[in-house]
Each structure stands twice: as C-alpha cells, then as structure tokens.
Design a protein around this motif. Structure first.
Motif, short mmCIF file in Angstrom:
data_model
loop_
_atom_site.label_atom_id
_atom_site.label_comp_id
_atom_site.label_asym_id
_atom_site.label_seq_id
_atom_site.Cartn_x
_atom_site.Cartn_y
_atom_site.Cartn_z
N PRO A 76 7.38 19.64 9.58
CA PRO A 76 8.45 19.40 8.46
C PRO A 76 8.74 17.65 8.71
N GLU A 77 8.91 17.23 7.41
CA GLU A 77 9.25 15.77 7.29
C GLU A 77 10.59 15.36 7.99
N MET A 78 10.35 14.49 8.82
CA MET A 78 11.61 14.05 9.70
C MET A 78 11.91 12.47 9.35
N VAL A 79 11.15 11.98 8.39
CA VAL A 79 11.28 10.57 8.11
C VAL A 79 12.03 10.57 6.83
N GLU A 80 13.02 9.60 6.64
CA GLU A 80 13.78 9.35 5.36
C GLU A 80 12.97 8.23 4.54
N ARG A 81 12.52 7.09 5.23
CA ARG A 81 11.63 6.23 4.41
C ARG A 81 10.81 5.48 5.38
N VAL A 82 9.87 5.14 4.95
CA VAL A 82 8.73 4.32 5.60
C VAL A 82 8.60 2.90 4.90
N VAL A 83 8.85 1.82 5.48
CA VAL A 83 8.77 0.55 4.63
C VAL A 83 7.74 -0.12 5.52
N ILE A 84 6.81 -0.83 4.98
CA ILE A 84 5.66 -1.49 5.65
C ILE A 84 5.86 -2.90 4.98
N VAL A 85 5.98 -3.99 5.69
CA VAL A 85 6.36 -5.20 5.16
C VAL A 85 5.08 -6.13 5.63
N ASN A 86 4.79 -7.24 5.21
CA ASN A 86 3.59 -8.18 5.50
C ASN A 86 2.43 -7.40 5.45
N ALA A 87 2.03 -6.53 4.75
CA ALA A 87 0.94 -5.57 4.67
C ALA A 87 -0.03 -6.39 4.17
N PRO A 88 -1.37 -6.52 4.79
CA PRO A 88 -2.49 -7.19 4.40
C PRO A 88 -3.06 -6.09 3.17
N SER A 89 -3.90 -6.62 2.29
CA SER A 89 -4.31 -5.92 1.03
C SER A 89 -5.17 -4.76 1.54
N PHE B 182 8.71 -9.54 0.70
CA PHE B 182 9.39 -8.38 0.75
C PHE B 182 11.00 -8.42 0.95
N TYR B 183 11.46 -9.46 1.39
CA TYR B 183 12.98 -9.75 1.74
C TYR B 183 13.72 -9.41 0.83
N ASP B 184 13.71 -9.74 -0.20
CA ASP B 184 14.79 -9.31 -1.56
C ASP B 184 14.85 -7.93 -1.65
N GLU B 185 13.83 -7.28 -1.47
CA GLU B 185 13.55 -5.90 -1.63
C GLU B 185 14.17 -5.09 -0.55
N VAL B 186 14.03 -5.47 0.76
CA VAL B 186 14.43 -4.81 2.11
C VAL B 186 15.64 -5.01 2.24
N VAL B 187 16.22 -5.96 2.17
CA VAL B 187 17.70 -6.14 2.70
C VAL B 187 18.65 -5.16 1.96
N PRO B 188 18.56 -4.59 0.79
CA PRO B 188 19.27 -3.70 0.28
C PRO B 188 19.10 -2.25 0.95
N LEU B 189 17.94 -2.02 1.58
CA LEU B 189 17.53 -0.88 2.15
C LEU B 189 17.98 -0.70 3.44
N VAL B 190 18.37 -1.70 3.95
CA VAL B 190 18.84 -1.71 5.45
C VAL B 190 20.41 -1.84 5.42
N GLU B 191 20.89 -0.55 6.42
CA GLU B 191 22.28 -0.42 6.79
C GLU B 191 22.63 -1.52 7.20
N GLY B 192 23.87 -2.40 6.75
CA GLY B 192 24.27 -3.61 7.36
C GLY B 192 23.51 -4.81 6.89
N GLY B 193 22.57 -4.52 5.86
CA GLY B 193 21.89 -5.80 5.44
C GLY B 193 21.25 -6.79 6.19
#
Length: 102
Positions: A19-32, A60-71
């Motif tokens: 069963p899925e146990m992850v709410e969200r996966v965000v990978i930043v600075n990802a190479p192509s 990624f920064y402007d898009e990631v900050v709103p996703l993080v609780e506490g910014g």
C-alpha cells in the motif's frame, strides 16, 4: 519494448501488495536523465502514484517552499532554507568520510 509486459506486471504486483505510504515525492536539482527515466516508467504506474511525484531541475525553490510545512524556515540551508544541514541530515558528507577513516 519486449520488457513492457514485465514492467506492467511488476508494477501491478507492487501496487497490489504494498500500500502507498508516501504522500508526496519531490525530487529537486534532478539531472535531465532522471526526467527521461521518469517519462519511461510513468505510463506503467497508477494515476494516483503519478500525481504524487514531482521532478524539478535547479529552479525548484519557488515551487517547493509552499509544499513544505513551515516554508523556508523548515527547509535545510542546502535547499535555500534556514535549518542547519546537520539538523536535517546528521550524516557526514562524502568528502569527510576519508578523514574519518584515518
């Protein structure tokens, strides 16, 4: 493409048995290469799983900050936040490992 049916079968087995146990996966600075790999495997995953994964490059920064609780206050410094990197991940950097072995 001879492995397509195998990938689909493994994917369906894993979804059914783990069963899925992850709410969200965000990978930043990802190479192509990561984005290319994601495009290959994405069609074999359930829509619900695909919606949970977000792959971003170096802008990624402007898009990631709103996703993080506490910014920004909850992000580690290496991601542009305010929390000490050692608090987030107390593991030693790879460059420090040889020093520890001496």
């Amino acid at each position: 493409m001879k492995y397509v049916s195998l990938i689909r079968e493994v994917s369906s087995l894993s979804v059914a048995n783990y069963p899925e146990m992850v709410e969200r996966v965000v990978i930043v600075n990802a190479p192509s290469m990561v984005s290319m790999f994601w495009k290959v495997i994405k069609p074999f995953l359930p829509e619900r799983t695909r919606k949970k994964v977000k792959i971003m490059g170096s802008d990624f920064y402007d898009e990631v900050v709103p996703l993080v609780e506490g910014g920004k206050a909850s992000l580690p410094k290496f991601l542009g936040g305010q929390v000490s990197d050692e608090v987030i991940c107390p593991a030693k950097k790879v460059s420090q490992v040889p020093e520890l072995l001496q």
